[in-house]
Structures are given as C-alpha cells and as structure tokens.
Design a protein around this motif. Structure first.
Motif, short mmCIF file in Angstrom:
data_model
loop_
_atom_site.label_atom_id
_atom_site.label_comp_id
_atom_site.label_asym_id
_atom_site.label_seq_id
_atom_site.Cartn_x
_atom_site.Cartn_y
_atom_site.Cartn_z
N ILE A 50 -76.85 6.61 57.92
CA ILE A 50 -76.50 7.97 58.37
C ILE A 50 -75.09 8.33 57.89
O ILE A 50 -74.82 9.43 57.45
CB ILE A 50 -76.50 8.08 59.92
N GLY A 51 -74.18 7.35 58.04
CA GLY A 51 -72.79 7.65 57.69
C GLY A 51 -71.88 6.51 58.10
O GLY A 51 -72.30 5.37 58.24
N ASN A 52 -70.61 6.85 58.34
CA ASN A 52 -69.61 5.84 58.71
C ASN A 52 -68.75 6.36 59.85
O ASN A 52 -68.42 7.55 59.89
CB ASN A 52 -68.69 5.55 57.51
N HIS A 53 -68.38 5.44 60.74
CA HIS A 53 -67.43 5.78 61.81
C HIS A 53 -66.07 5.21 61.43
O HIS A 53 -65.96 4.06 61.01
CB HIS A 53 -67.89 5.21 63.15
N PHE A 54 -65.04 6.03 61.57
CA PHE A 54 -63.68 5.64 61.17
C PHE A 54 -62.75 5.64 62.38
O PHE A 54 -62.84 6.53 63.25
CB PHE A 54 -63.11 6.64 60.15
#
Length: 398
Positions: free
Chosen positions: A130-134
């Motif tokens: 889905i994506g990345n958490h930063f």
C-alpha cells in the motif's frame, strides 16, 4: 527561491505557501524510520504451512539491493523486495522468496536482520504494497512544525533519489540512451561531476573525460563505483560505447530511462501548476485512479485521484496536460516514439500515468518529529521539502 538542485530535476515550484522550518534530516539513521505497509488481505494470507517464504528485513546503513545480494552470497537464498529502501535510515520491509519450499531460519548481521514470518501461496509483488509509514526527526529547525497543515496539497514530484541525489545524472544518461547517443551516455556515466560529490571522485571523473586516461585510471576507480568499472572495462577492451552501455545491468538501464521520464513528469507538474491548472481535483475529461488504483475516465461523484501521463511510446495525448507535456518534449528534442528503442528493446518503455498529488494519511507532528503514511511510489523527501523549504537540499540531508 527554488534551489538549483531542484531545477536540475525538473522541480521549479513549491505547492504550499508555508514559510518552511529549515533544519536537517538524517543526522543519524535513527532520525529517519520507514516501515512498509501491505494490504490487510495479503497480511492475513501469510500462513505457517508451505509455499513461498516471507521475511521481514530490518536494516540500517545498507540499501535494499546490497542487503539482498549479501543474503544471497552468504545463504544462497534469492529474495525479492516490494520496494527499495535507502541506506541512511532505519527501515523495515517485506521480502519474499521466488522458490517454493526453500527457506532459512532467522539471520542477522550488524547492518540487517531477516526474520521469517510465514509462507504465501504466490510470491508477493508490488501490488501487495500500500505504501510506507515514516517517522522523521528534523534537527536544528524552528519551532513551527505544528503549524504545517497543507499535507494534502503537495504535488507528487519524483524525489532527489530518483536522479542520483548528490550527482543528479541518471535522467541525463536516460536521455542520451533515448537519443541513441551512446558515446554521450558513456561520457556521463564516467565523467559527469557534481559540486556535491567528493573531491576524490570528481578528480577521477575529470581524468576520465580523456579516453587516453582510461587504462591508467582503471585501477584507481573506487570499488563502490561498480558501474563505472563495468563501462570502463568494456571501453578499454572493445572501444564500443553501445556495447559498454549494454554491459550495465538491465535493471539499472531501465532505471535511467525511468529517471528521464520522471524528469519530464516533474517539469510537466511544475509548468501546469504555474499556469494555474487545478492539480488537486479532477474534472470532466481527466484520467483518474479510483480507490483501488485502477485507471479510468473521470466520473462525477466518485472518489477519484487525478492522474498525469508518464511519457512513453504509448503516450496518451487526450488530457488537459498535453499542451505542457508536448512543449517540454519539443524543448527536449524527444518524441514519444523515441521510448521504443529498437537497438535495446529490453529498456523500451510504454509509459503510463502517475497521481498528480501526494496521498498522505495518518499525519501528525510533535516538537521536531513528524509522522505520516504515503501511498506506494511517493517520496517522503518531497513532503519534507514543503515543510522545511531547504535552501540547500543536500546539506539538509535530502
């Protein structure tokens, strides 16, 4: 003022009116944490029985490619990642075996750890991500981080990494390949210098401008300049620029073409935004992504995200952005059909579409730390660029 580096990679605007807090990122790897997010359905499909082994790879001070090749060298296990994570961060990502049944127990070195979490029926792919958490600490900044609220109004530019960061040359090599100017491509790989590169590297590159120096300087090229060594070896042995470029691994040659497409995309976003186009809402006649990431025409009342063409040999002209994109290609002396490379078909690219604005969720900030989740393919540095407005992106840790 837009930094010179931004202009070189096609970014000539800021999307937000925020003043910027300055500061630095990545003072230590611990200041920049990234964790990959995959679909709930995919996560639930990981079982303890059999199939393709799935691992969590945690790492710092090493990029994804180097970590995976180290695992292959030491353990004989070939793993694939869903995305690339760079070296100057603490990162956590999913990696998957391409062979059924073959798996290893948990393994770690001082730079990375590999933990088996189970098996899946078919190998994971980018579609599962889905994506990345930063989670990012911004050092030496003003105390105005909490007043940044425009995180949903940021253009989805390609970030500095796509172009080589300290040495923004990847798109220029891509353009030379598209123009079938293989001599120029060799020259750029070997001798393109940058103010941000080390003094030693620049000195070697200046020597490599002259073909007479190839033999003499081959042994002086540092090990980390592995691509330069490949190209130079071919040039010494065969003096054939086409052959030398073709000796570069195909994934990297494709990356050069993609970097040039990214440059055109960045320029297209910049000029359309400057000309007053609405980049944050789709309208009748637009091409859009739906909430499943499926591309289609604008439908009133549906939750859709505006998409901008990503130029290739199948470039789609019928959008309100064709005026800007066609003008840029004219200035660049490139046409869509140049992206079909008869001499090197394996790096041809048909193009496609990319979201116009960054999709940012779970945004929060406290003191000098900011957290957010970005969808796959968006760059944290582009959101941070709007928050920090750095006068020198490389000095600021980008």
């Amino acid at each position: 003022m837009i930094p010179d580096l931004d202009s070189k990679i096609g970014i000539s605007v800021y999307s937000t009116k925020f003043d910027g807090i300055g500061g630095k990122i990545r003072t230590t790897p611990e200041d920049f944490e990234v964790s990959e997010k995959i679909l709930e359905k995919t996560l639930n499909s990981i079982n303890q029985e059999e199939g393709y082994a799935v691992y969590k790879l945690k790492k710092k001070r090493i990029d994804t490619n180097h970590a995976l090749s180290d695992i292959f060298r030491k353990k004989g296990l070939r793993l694939k990642s869903l995305g690339l994570k760079d070296a100057s961060a603490i990162t956590e990502q999913f990696v998957c075996s391409g062979n059924k049944g073959k798996s290893i127990e948990d393994y770690s070195t001082e730079k990375y750890s590999l933990k088996k979490i189970g098996f899946v029926k078919k190998p994971l792919s980018k579609k599962d991500m889905i994506g990345n958490h930063f989670k990012i600490k911004i050092s030496d900044c003003t105390n105005k981080l909490s007043s940044f609220e425009e995180f949903n109004n940021v253009l989805n530019f390609y970030g500095y990494q796509r172009f080589g960061s300290k040495r923004p040359v990847t798109h220029l090599i891509g353009k030379a390949i598209l123009q079938r100017d293989f001599d120029k491509a060799v020259e750029l790989v070997l001798s393109f210098t940058s103010d941000y590169d080390s003094k030693e590297n620049n000195e070697i590159r200046q020597k490599l401008v002259d073909k007479q120096n190839y033999n003499q300087y081959f042994e002086k090229i540092p090990k980390q300049m592995d691509i330069e060594r490949i190209v130079l070896k071919e040039m010494i042995e065969h003096d054939d620029a086409f052959r030398a470029i073709r000796a570069i691994p195909v994934s990297l040659r494709r990356f050069y073409i993609q970097a040039y497409q990214s440059f055109i995309f960045n320029k297209s976003l910049s000029t359309a935004f400057t000309d007053g186009e609405n980049m944050f809402e789709s309208e009748s006649g637009d091409v859009c992504f739906d909430f499943n990431g499926i591309i289609g025409k604008f439908v009133k009342g549906l939750d859709q995200k505006l998409a901008i063409p990503f130029v290739g040999y199948s470039y789609y002209k019928k959008t309100r952005f064709d005026y800007h994109i066609s003008q840029i290609m004219q200035q660049e002396e490139i046409t869509p059909k140049d992206f079909f490379i008869k001499e090197m078909q394996e790096v041809s690219s048909e193009g496609g579409f990319r979201q116009a604005a960054i999709d940012c969720s779970d945004y929060s900030s406290r003191d000098d730390v900011v957290e957010f989740t970005l969808s796959r393919g968006s760059f944290a540095t582009i959101l941070l660029r709007e928050i920090m407005k750095p006068s020198d992106p490389i000095y600021a840790g980008f």
